[in-house]
Scaffold this motif. Structure first.
Motif, PDB file in Angstrom:
ATOM      1  N   UNK A 203      12.314 -65.601  66.657  1.00 13.63           N
ATOM      2  CA  UNK A 203      11.171 -66.293  66.103  1.00 13.63           C
ATOM      3  C   UNK A 203      11.546 -67.714  65.728  1.00 13.63           C
ATOM      4  N   UNK A 204      10.612 -68.405  65.071  1.00  9.37           N
ATOM      5  CA  UNK A 204      10.836 -69.780  64.647  1.00  9.37           C
ATOM      6  C   UNK A 204      11.154 -69.800  63.162  1.00  9.37           C
ATOM      7  N   UNK A 205      12.213 -70.501  62.793  1.00 12.18           N
ATOM      8  CA  UNK A 205      12.657 -70.603  61.409  1.00 12.18           C
ATOM      9  C   UNK A 205      12.285 -71.971  60.858  1.00 12.18           C
ATOM     10  N   UNK A 206      11.677 -71.971  59.659  1.00 15.40           N
ATOM     11  CA  UNK A 206      11.393 -73.199  58.936  1.00 15.40           C
ATOM     12  C   UNK A 206      12.160 -73.159  57.617  1.00 15.40           C
ATOM     13  N   UNK A 207      12.767 -74.279  57.247  1.00 10.11           N
ATOM     14  CA  UNK A 207      13.501 -74.355  56.000  1.00 10.11           C
ATOM     15  C   UNK A 207      12.558 -74.604  54.835  1.00 10.11           C
ATOM     16  N   UNK A 208      12.723 -73.848  53.750  1.00 16.31           N
ATOM     17  CA  UNK A 208      11.886 -73.973  52.556  1.00 16.31           C
ATOM     18  C   UNK A 208      12.789 -74.193  51.338  1.00 16.31           C
ATOM     19  N   UNK A 209      12.201 -74.653  50.248  1.00 16.76           N
ATOM     20  CA  UNK A 209      12.972 -74.878  49.026  1.00 16.76           C
ATOM     21  C   UNK A 209      13.576 -73.584  48.503  1.00 16.76           C
ATOM     22  N   UNK A 210      12.920 -72.442  48.788  1.00 15.37           N
ATOM     23  CA  UNK A 210      13.379 -71.160  48.270  1.00 15.37           C
ATOM     24  C   UNK A 210      14.009 -70.260  49.331  1.00 15.37           C
TER      25      UNK A 210
ATOM     26  N   UNK B 167      11.534 -69.500  56.185  1.00 15.21           N
ATOM     27  CA  UNK B 167      10.353 -68.782  56.634  1.00 15.21           C
ATOM     28  C   UNK B 167      10.526 -68.489  58.116  1.00 15.21           C
ATOM     29  N   UNK B 168      10.523 -67.198  58.475  1.00 13.56           N
ATOM     30  CA  UNK B 168      10.639 -66.770  59.867  1.00 13.56           C
ATOM     31  C   UNK B 168       9.244 -66.410  60.370  1.00 13.56           C
ATOM     32  N   UNK B 169       8.774 -67.121  61.395  1.00 17.31           N
ATOM     33  CA  UNK B 169       7.461 -66.864  61.977  1.00 17.31           C
ATOM     34  C   UNK B 169       7.649 -66.141  63.304  1.00 17.31           C
ATOM     35  N   UNK B 170       6.972 -65.011  63.445  1.00 17.92           N
ATOM     36  CA  UNK B 170       7.071 -64.206  64.656  1.00 17.92           C
ATOM     37  C   UNK B 170       5.666 -63.939  65.205  1.00 17.92           C
ATOM     38  N   UNK B 171       5.629 -63.451  66.440  1.00 19.59           N
ATOM     39  CA  UNK B 171       4.356 -63.146  67.099  1.00 19.59           C
ATOM     40  C   UNK B 171       4.420 -61.767  67.722  1.00 19.59           C
ATOM     41  N   UNK B 172       3.354 -61.000  67.573  1.00 17.44           N
ATOM     42  CA  UNK B 172       3.279 -59.671  68.157  1.00 17.44           C
ATOM     43  C   UNK B 172       1.859 -59.451  68.671  1.00 17.44           C
ATOM     44  N   UNK B 173       1.725 -59.389  70.000  1.00 13.27           N
ATOM     45  CA  UNK B 173       0.431 -59.141  70.635  1.00 13.27           C
ATOM     46  C   UNK B 173      -0.632 -60.131  70.165  1.00 13.27           C
TER      47      UNK B 173
END
Length: 413
Positions: free
Chosen positions: A241-248, A251-257
């Motif tokens: 998936x795509x990883x975004x860096x956050x202060x805490x 965030x891993x964003x994934x896709x399913x169907x």
């Protein structure tokens, strides 16, 4: 613009449908079907790209830029040839998407085709090589990220905008803008993923991103990821998936169907005093990411295991990760390259590669990695060192370019 993208997607779908039709035809003898299929394959071989040569192995190259003269060169790591591909006035940075280099110039971003790339079909990969060439400028300043898929190339900027370019036209050697994504001013990040775009989103007047929005390829909003990402900085595309860096955390964003979801990977509380990672480095598509943790060390993010690890290395000049179970590479301000165990942080090898003066100069050296080698530039000397990270950081080759080697990105991976 939407119709233009739809036409591109439609042509691809038509080719797939035609192939399926030929394969499923049952009106005539089996030999006739086989002959028709074979003829189609001979006419357009699987993976064919017009004007490019398909090869059995990766055709890695380096795009290298000189700040003093603006000269841009491409180093072919297979043939060891160095090609001049023009000049970019005021060049002061470079980003890459696996084939193209995007060089920050005076009031524009200049695109250079490295002439080597790969196409990942999941179960197999195609490698290509073609002539390296200058493509042209894109209006805009301070690019923050570039990301591409077969249809769209997205160039993000520090003012909250992103330019969407026709990828097929880029492949042909021309810049053709499809659309501009606009938003609140912030350091933007737009990532092409699963036939959509993931874009950073900022609240009015905040100046910083706090979440991720899903858009269609023509830039139209589709959905918003519910999981927040305060002070979003840094992104990476992996096989998970795509990883975004956050202060805490991340965030891993994934896709399913067709459905997109976000999952937070928080920083461990035991290391809460360590500075967060604001950018990620990794071998393309690898699931092991690294980023500097201020002056205290580096963060290692194992995306597969959803786990952060903090390595107390002290300050680093550059860092990169080879991949799962393989070493983390750091360059320290004394010019020494280190290989570290990604689990424990234990040093497994080191090499005195650069002088301390070269390691601490501006612009700073970088580390680029692929499946077998790492590359470290010595800007003032105009040299690039090839390192065999699987053999105790052995210096395998050194490439020289005329002038300086201030900025560098690898293509063909």
């Amino acid at each position: 613009m939407k119709s233009r993208i739809n036409r591109v997607i439609g042509r691809a779908a038509a080719l797939v449908a035609s192939a399926a039709l030929i394969a499923s035809c049952g009106g005539g003898p089996a030999d006739d079907v086989t002959t028709a299929t074979d003829a189609a394959e001979e006419e357009v071989p699987h993976g064919y790209v017009e004007g490019a040569e398909e090869t059995a192995e990766a055709q890695s190259r380096l795009i290298v830029a000189d700040e003093e003269t603006g000269a841009v060169r491409v180093v072919d790591l297979i043939t060891e040839e160095v090609f001049d591909v023009g000049r970019v006035e005021g060049v002061r940075g470079i980003l890459g998407d696996g084939r193209f280099g995007y060089l920050t110039g005076e009031e524009s971003v200049h695109v250079v085709d490295g002439g080597s790339w790969m196409v990942d079909h999941g179960d197999h990969v195609h490698y290509y090589r073609a002539e390296a060439r200058d493509v042209g400028p894109i209006a805009g300043e301070e690019p923050t990220n570039v990301s591409s898929d077969p249809v769209v190339s997205a160039v993000s900027f520090a003012d909250g905008t992103a330019e969407l370019l026709d990828r097929a036209r880029l492949d042909e050697g021309a810049v053709d803008r499809l659309e501009t994504i606009t938003g609140e001013p912030h350091s933007a990040a737009t990532v092409a993923y699963r036939e959509h775009l993931l874009t950073s989103k900022a609240e009015a007047g905040s100046g910083v991103a706090d979440g991720v929005e899903v858009r269609s390829r023509d830039g139209e909003p589709v959905a918003r990821i519910e999981e927040p990402c305060p002070d979003l900085r840094g992104q990476a595309t992996t096989r998970r998936g795509v990883v975004f860096g956050c202060a805490d955390g991340a965030l891993l964003v994934t896709e399913d169907d067709g459905a997109f979801a976000g999952e937070k990977i928080p920083y461990p509380q035991s290391e809460s005093a360590a500075e967060r990672a604001v950018e990620f480095h990794h071998r393309p598509l690898s699931t092991t990411l690294v980023g500097a943790a201020g002056d205290e060390g580096v963060w290692v993010l194992d995306v597969t295991e959803r786990e952060w690890r903090h390595l107390a290395t002290g300050p680093v000049v550059a860092v990169n990760a080879v991949g799962e179970g393989a070493p983390v590479l750091t360059l320290t301000n004394d010019g020494v390259l280190h290989a570290l165990d990604p689990e424990t942080g234990e040093e497994t090898a080191q090499s005195a590669l650069l002088s301390a003066e070269a390691a601490t100069a501006e612009p700073a050296p970088v580390i680029q990695v692929d499946t077998t080698r790492a590359y470290v530039n010595d800007p003032s000397a105009g040299e690039i060192h090839e390192i065999d990270y699987g053999d105790d950081l052995r210096l395998a080759r050194t490439f020289a370019v005329d002038g300086r080697a201030d900025h560098m990105v690898e293509t063909g991976r």
